[in-house]
Scaffold this active site. Structure first.
Site, PDB file in Angstrom:
ATOM      1  N   SER A 158       0.841  -1.185   0.000  1.00 27.28           N
ATOM      2  CA  SER A 158       0.000   0.000   0.000  1.00 27.28           C
ATOM      3  C   SER A 158       0.876   1.235   0.000  1.00 27.28           C
ATOM      4  CB  SER A 158      -0.886   0.017   1.253  1.00 27.28           C
ATOM      5  OG  SER A 158      -1.490   1.279   1.451  1.00 27.28           O
ATOM      6  N   TYR A 184       0.096  -0.211  10.719  1.00 29.64           N
ATOM      7  CA  TYR A 184      -0.270  -0.538   9.343  1.00 29.64           C
ATOM      8  C   TYR A 184       0.880  -0.227   8.401  1.00 29.64           C
ATOM      9  CZ  TYR A 184      -2.830  -0.492   4.905  1.00 29.64           C
ATOM     10  OH  TYR A 184      -3.240  -0.729   3.602  1.00 29.64           O
TER      11      TYR A 184
END
Length: 330
Positions: A158, A184
């Site tokens: 990501s 994350y």
């Protein structure tokens, strides 16, 4: 050896869809495993690869949810939970027992920005699910990848990797304050570093690996975010519907799956590996940018810490230590 991290002028764009990328590519006789293949862009990845002729296997923690999501798509669903090491081993053992080659492994499953949660080993759940589970799965399936005589491993990372590098001293937030976006970001950086590690170890066997940012797509991945937060980011409209706005990086699901299937299949990438991609293109390296955790950004490019060779090896060693799993010697 990893390819140069620079665009190759693929001819595609952020508007390209999975079907457009796969046009003219015949995957008949190929086998693909897609983790997370029953949710969000994973479902579209599974559908598109199957439509191109591949046999697709989708490991699923929630079998009922997987059957519902994949209804009408001719794929094989098998039980597996990325947060359960025994479940990963069982899935891999079943696959290896069939003696089949594995041509494509798309590590697409993931969780995002969740409250502090730990798996049964005490590991922080985003790092455990997004990275360690895929590390173990790939290592266990290594004999089948080698058997393919030309396999690709795709690590769905990501743009969130910009939020943080891997803290090798405290990856599980044992001693530092937990921040869901930093956690994350760490896991997504790990996805990129892992792809480079796989490519380095697999090239001699025809195994090449790629990492990618699919784009911002509003799927079940955002379940830990509030509706107010999503509206404030412009990700959903006042009716709660996902926004598609390419100018700000918000894509549709078919557009979001395009880079995954490109990395998994495109002849444009033959002889290449160990690079990070986005918008159906090899990304440039971006040194100066806003890396504020949780902030929406449309900056294109991989951060230097996610492709650092020393970090690749440090992560590989840490992953072996935390999982107790190594690549098979033969």
């Amino acid at each position: 050896m990893s390819s140069v991290q620079t665009p190759i002028h693929s001819g595609f764009s952020m508007a390209s869809t999975a079907d457009e990328v796969l046009a003219g590519i015949d995957l008949t006789g190929k086998t693909a495993v897609v983790t997370g293949g029953y949710s969000g862009i994973g479902t579209e990845t599974s559908r598109a690869l199957r439509a191109a002729g591949a046999r697709v296997i989708v490991p699923a923690r929630d079998l009922a949810k997987a059957r519902k999501a994949l209804d009408g798509i001719d794929v094989t669903i098998e039980p597996m939970d990325l947060a359960d090491p025994a479940s990963i081993d069982a899935f891999a053992e079943r696959f290896l027992a069939r003696g089949e080659p594995l041509h494509i492994l798309v590590n697409s499953a993931g969780v995002m920005a969740m409250p502090l949660t730990r798996d049964t080993r005490g590991y922080e759940m985003q790092f455990a699910t997004n990275h360690l589970g895929h590390f173990q799965l790939t290592a266990r399936l290594w004999p089948a990848l080698k058997r393919a005589g030309g396999a690709r491993v795709v690590s769905v990372s990501s743009r969130g990797h910009r939020f943080a590098g891997v803290d090798f001293d405290d990856p599980n937030f044992t001693h530092r304050e937990y921040d869901p976006w930093v956690a994350y970001g760490q896991s997504k950086t790990a996805n990129v570093l892992f792809a480079l590690g796989v490519d380095k170890r697999g090239e001699a066997y025809g195994i090449r690996a790629f990492a990618l940012h699919p784009g911002a797509i509003i799927t079940d991945l955002v379940r830990h975010m509030s509706q107010d937060d999503l509206r404030a980011r412009g990700a959903i409209d006042e009716e709660g519907r996902p926004v598609v706005d390419l100018a700000r990086g918000f894509k549709s699901v078919p557009q979001g799956a395009a880079t995954s299937v490109w990395c998994a299949t495109s002849p444009q990438l033959d002889g290449m590996g160990g690079v990070y991609c986005e918008d159906v293109e090899v990304s440039p390296v971006l040194v100066d940018a806003d890396n504020t955790p949780g902030r929406v950004s449309s900056d294109v490019g991989v951060r230097p810490w996610a492709i650092d060779p020393a970090a690749v090896e440090n992560l590989w060693s840490l992953s072996e230590k935390l999982t107790g799993v190594s690549l098979p010697l033969r």
